[in-house]
Design a protein around this motif. Structure first.
Motif, PDB file in Angstrom:
ATOM      1  N   MET A 125    -110.303   0.761 -16.398  1.00 24.51           N
ATOM      2  CA  MET A 125    -111.200   0.460 -15.444  1.00 24.51           C
ATOM      3  C   MET A 125    -112.101   1.605 -14.764  1.00 24.51           C
ATOM      4  SD  MET A 125    -109.930  -0.066 -11.479  1.00 24.51           S
ATOM      5  CE  MET A 125    -110.012   1.656 -10.868  1.00 24.51           C
ATOM      6  N   ARG A 126    -113.259   0.838 -14.670  1.00 26.57           N
ATOM      7  CA  ARG A 126    -114.566   2.068 -14.173  1.00 26.57           C
ATOM      8  C   ARG A 126    -115.229   1.436 -13.202  1.00 26.57           C
ATOM      9  NH1 ARG A 126    -115.640   5.223 -18.467  1.00 26.57           N
ATOM     10  NH2 ARG A 126    -114.969   4.689 -20.624  1.00 26.57           N
ATOM     11  N   THR A 127    -115.449   2.230 -11.940  1.00 30.09           N
ATOM     12  CA  THR A 127    -115.699   1.817 -10.775  1.00 30.09           C
ATOM     13  C   THR A 127    -117.133   2.727 -10.388  1.00 30.09           C
ATOM     14  OG1 THR A 127    -113.846   1.396  -9.853  1.00 30.09           O
ATOM     15  CG2 THR A 127    -115.433   1.976  -8.318  1.00 30.09           C
ATOM     16  N   VAL A 128    -118.322   2.108 -10.042  1.00 29.38           N
ATOM     17  CA  VAL A 128    -119.399   2.651  -9.524  1.00 29.38           C
ATOM     18  C   VAL A 128    -119.872   2.133  -8.249  1.00 29.38           C
ATOM     19  CG1 VAL A 128    -121.814   3.150 -10.014  1.00 29.38           C
ATOM     20  CG2 VAL A 128    -120.248   2.914 -12.034  1.00 29.38           C
ATOM     21  N   ALA A 129    -119.985   3.251  -7.141  1.00 30.76           N
ATOM     22  CA  ALA A 129    -120.333   2.810  -5.857  1.00 30.76           C
ATOM     23  C   ALA A 129    -121.552   3.810  -5.410  1.00 30.76           C
ATOM     24  CB  ALA A 129    -119.267   2.708  -4.886  1.00 30.76           C
ATOM     25  N   VAL A 154    -109.522  -2.689  -4.307  1.00 26.42           N
ATOM     26  CA  VAL A 154    -109.127  -3.896  -5.640  1.00 26.42           C
ATOM     27  C   VAL A 154    -107.976  -3.279  -6.073  1.00 26.42           C
ATOM     28  CG1 VAL A 154    -109.989  -4.506  -7.897  1.00 26.42           C
ATOM     29  CG2 VAL A 154    -111.661  -3.979  -6.364  1.00 26.42           C
ATOM     30  N   ARG A 155    -106.943  -4.279  -6.281  1.00 24.42           N
ATOM     31  CA  ARG A 155    -105.495  -4.247  -6.512  1.00 24.42           C
ATOM     32  C   ARG A 155    -105.248  -5.202  -7.270  1.00 24.42           C
ATOM     33  NH1 ARG A 155    -100.176  -2.917  -3.023  1.00 24.42           N
ATOM     34  NH2 ARG A 155     -98.782  -2.447  -4.596  1.00 24.42           N
ATOM     35  N   GLY A 156    -104.490  -5.417  -8.456  1.00 29.32           N
ATOM     36  CA  GLY A 156    -104.322  -6.526  -9.237  1.00 29.32           C
ATOM     37  C   GLY A 156    -102.766  -6.605  -9.921  1.00 29.32           C
ATOM     38  N   TYR A 176    -106.501  -8.881  -5.974  1.00 34.57           N
ATOM     39  CA  TYR A 176    -106.460  -8.759  -4.328  1.00 34.57           C
ATOM     40  C   TYR A 176    -107.582  -7.821  -3.914  1.00 34.57           C
ATOM     41  CZ  TYR A 176    -101.803 -11.080  -5.325  1.00 34.57           C
ATOM     42  OH  TYR A 176    -101.024 -11.608  -5.678  1.00 34.57           O
ATOM     43  N   LEU A 177    -108.527  -8.526  -3.329  1.00 31.52           N
ATOM     44  CA  LEU A 177    -109.978  -7.669  -2.979  1.00 31.52           C
ATOM     45  C   LEU A 177    -109.977  -7.839  -1.583  1.00 31.52           C
ATOM     46  CD1 LEU A 177    -112.233  -9.627  -5.445  1.00 31.52           C
ATOM     47  CD2 LEU A 177    -110.749  -7.895  -5.920  1.00 31.52           C
ATOM     48  N   ARG A 178    -110.151  -6.398  -1.218  1.00 30.12           N
ATOM     49  CA  ARG A 178    -110.286  -6.068   0.250  1.00 30.12           C
ATOM     50  C   ARG A 178    -111.707  -5.137   0.285  1.00 30.12           C
ATOM     51  NH1 ARG A 178    -105.070  -5.793  -0.506  1.00 30.12           N
ATOM     52  NH2 ARG A 178    -103.680  -6.644   1.066  1.00 30.12           N
ATOM     53  N   VAL A 226    -110.112  -8.622   5.722  1.00 27.45           N
ATOM     54  CA  VAL A 226    -110.387  -9.718   4.920  1.00 27.45           C
ATOM     55  C   VAL A 226    -109.960  -9.646   3.641  1.00 27.45           C
ATOM     56  CG1 VAL A 226    -112.538 -11.025   3.989  1.00 27.45           C
ATOM     57  CG2 VAL A 226    -112.550 -10.049   6.519  1.00 27.45           C
ATOM     58  N   LEU A 227    -109.251 -10.590   3.003  1.00 31.54           N
ATOM     59  CA  LEU A 227    -108.755 -10.365   1.781  1.00 31.54           C
ATOM     60  C   LEU A 227    -109.109 -11.759   0.744  1.00 31.54           C
ATOM     61  CD1 LEU A 227    -106.531  -9.415  -0.258  1.00 31.54           C
ATOM     62  CD2 LEU A 227    -104.987 -10.869   0.825  1.00 31.54           C
ATOM     63  N   HIS A 228    -109.720 -11.483  -0.236  1.00 33.37           N
ATOM     64  CA  HIS A 228    -110.161 -12.688  -1.254  1.00 33.37           C
ATOM     65  C   HIS A 228    -109.180 -12.429  -2.330  1.00 33.37           C
ATOM     66  CE1 HIS A 228    -114.043 -12.274   0.771  1.00 33.37           C
ATOM     67  NE2 HIS A 228    -114.117 -13.535   0.197  1.00 33.37           N
ATOM     68  N   VAL A 229    -108.566 -13.375  -2.656  1.00 30.01           N
ATOM     69  CA  VAL A 229    -107.572 -13.491  -3.960  1.00 30.01           C
ATOM     70  C   VAL A 229    -108.177 -14.122  -5.166  1.00 30.01           C
ATOM     71  CG1 VAL A 229    -105.237 -14.378  -4.703  1.00 30.01           C
ATOM     72  CG2 VAL A 229    -105.521 -13.619  -2.349  1.00 30.01           C
ATOM     73  N   LEU A 230    -108.358 -13.382  -5.937  1.00 23.82           N
ATOM     74  CA  LEU A 230    -109.264 -13.951  -7.355  1.00 23.82           C
ATOM     75  C   LEU A 230    -108.277 -14.107  -8.488  1.00 23.82           C
ATOM     76  CD1 LEU A 230    -111.978 -14.388  -9.234  1.00 23.82           C
ATOM     77  CD2 LEU A 230    -111.561 -11.989  -9.570  1.00 23.82           C
ATOM     78  N   THR A 231    -108.023 -15.361  -8.847  1.00 30.06           N
ATOM     79  CA  THR A 231    -107.007 -15.594 -10.090  1.00 30.06           C
ATOM     80  C   THR A 231    -107.979 -16.232 -11.240  1.00 30.06           C
ATOM     81  OG1 THR A 231    -104.998 -16.454  -8.304  1.00 30.06           O
ATOM     82  CG2 THR A 231    -105.083 -17.407 -10.414  1.00 30.06           C
TER      83      THR A 231
END
Length: 264
Positions: free
Chosen positions: A251-255, A239-241, A23-25, A57-62
Motif C-alpha cells: 500500500m502506497r499513500t501520497v497526500a 482507508v481500511r479494508g 471502508y473510506l472515511r 461520512v462513510l463510503h463502502v466500496l465493494t
C-alpha cells in the motif's frame, strides 16, 4: 485560509483478490472551523455513502470481480477558519469517549505520567503541560512504530508518530476521567518534509471539544482539516479494508495539502 487537498491510496497485490471491501472515511464535513468548497472521490466502482456510529461520512466500496490493484483518490478545496474549534458536538454523549480500547488502554506508567501533570482546577492548562512533556518524552520518530502498536508500547519505547502521540494522550485523558477522542485528517505546513496526513486529539472541556495536537505541541487547529473521529485509529483511519485472497499486499499513500491559488 483556503487549502487544496490531494490524497491517493494505491494497493497492489501479489495475486488476484477475489473480493474486497474498503471502508473510506475520506469526506470532511462542514463546521464553524472548516467550510468544504469542493470535494470529490475517484473510485474504481460505485461506493455506498452512509454515516458510521460516530457520525463520520462513510463510503463502502465493494469489488466483487477479481483484481490485483485498487486506486482511491480524494481531491478538494477547503476553507479553514483560524482560532475556531469544530462546533459539531455530534449526536453522541461525550461520555462515550471515556471508553478505552486495546490501542488506548492506560497502563500504570501512563496513569502515573498523567497524574503528575494534571490539576483539576486548571484542566486546559494542565493538559497543555502534559502535551508538551509527552512530546519531550516521546520525540517524533517516523518508522519506529506500526499501526498495531498500543499506547503503552509506544510510551514504553519513548518514541512514535502522530498516531502514537494521540493514543497516549487519549489514554492519559481517559485515565483522568476526561472524555477524549481520536481525530484523523490533514495538516497544512510549509515544511515539505512533514507528512500531510495527520492525527490529533480532542478533549471535552468546558462543555465543548478542544484540540490537542501533541506532535506539533499546539492547541490551535489553524492548519488542520478534520476527516473523522473515533475511540482510536481503527475507528477514524481514512482507508481500511478486508479482502479474500491476494497474498502479499503493498500500500502506497501520497497526500499533499497546499495553499489554494486562484487561476489568473
Amino acid at each position: 485560509m483556503k487549502l487544496n487537498v490531494s490524497h491517493q491510496t494505491h494497493y497492489t497485490y501479489a495475486q488476484q483478490v477475489k473480493h474486497s471491501t474498503q471502508y473510506l472515511r475520506l469526506t470532511p464535513q462542514n463546521s464553524s472551523h472548516q467550510k468544504i468548497l469542493s470535494w470529490d472521490l475517484t473510485l474504481p466502482e460505485y461506493a455506498t455513502r452512509t454515516f458510521d456510529a460516530y457520525g463520520n461520512v462513510l463510503h463502502v466500496l465493494t469489488l466483487d470481480q477479481p483484481h490485483q490493484a485498487i486506486t482511491i483518490e480524494a481531491n478538494g478545496v477547503v476553507e479553514i477558519e483560524d482560532n475556531t474549534e469544530d462546533d459539531n458536538c455530534g449526536h453522541l454523549s461525550p461520555l462515550v469517549f471515556l471508553r478505552t480500547s486495546p490501542l488506548t488502554l492506560a497502563d500504570g506508567a501512563i496513569r502515573d505520567f498523567a497524574n503528575r501533570y494534571y490539576r483539576p482546577q486548571a484542566q486546559h492548562e494542565s493538559l497543555c503541560s502534559l502535551m508538551g512533556e509527552l512530546l519531550l518524552k516521546m520525540p517524533y520518530s517516523p518508522g519506529t512504530t506500526t499501526v498495531k502498536d498500543s499506547a503503552s508500547q509506544a510510551f514504553s519505547a519513548q518514541q512514535g508518530v502522530c498516531q502514537d502521540h494521540t493514543h497516549v494522550f487519549l489514554a492519559c485523558c481517559r485515565s483522568l476521567g476526561i472524555p477524549a477522542r481520536y481525530v484523523s485528517g490533514y495538516l497544512y505546513t510549509q515544511d515539505s518534509a512533514h507528512v500531510a496526513m495527520h492525527a490529533w486529539a480532542e478533549a471535552w472541556l468546558d462543555d465543548r471539544w478542544q484540540s490537542f495536537d501533541v506532535t506539533n505541541n499546539t492547541c490551535q487547529p489553524n492548519q488542520h482539516l478534520k476527516l473523522a473521529i473515533g475511540i482510536d485509529y481503527l475507528d477514524a483511519c481514512p482507508v481500511r479494508g478486508i479482502r479474500l485472497g491476494g497474498g502479499c499486499e503493498d500500500m502506497r499513500t501520497v497526500a499533499a495539502v497546499e495553499m489554494f491559488d486562484i487561476p489568473q
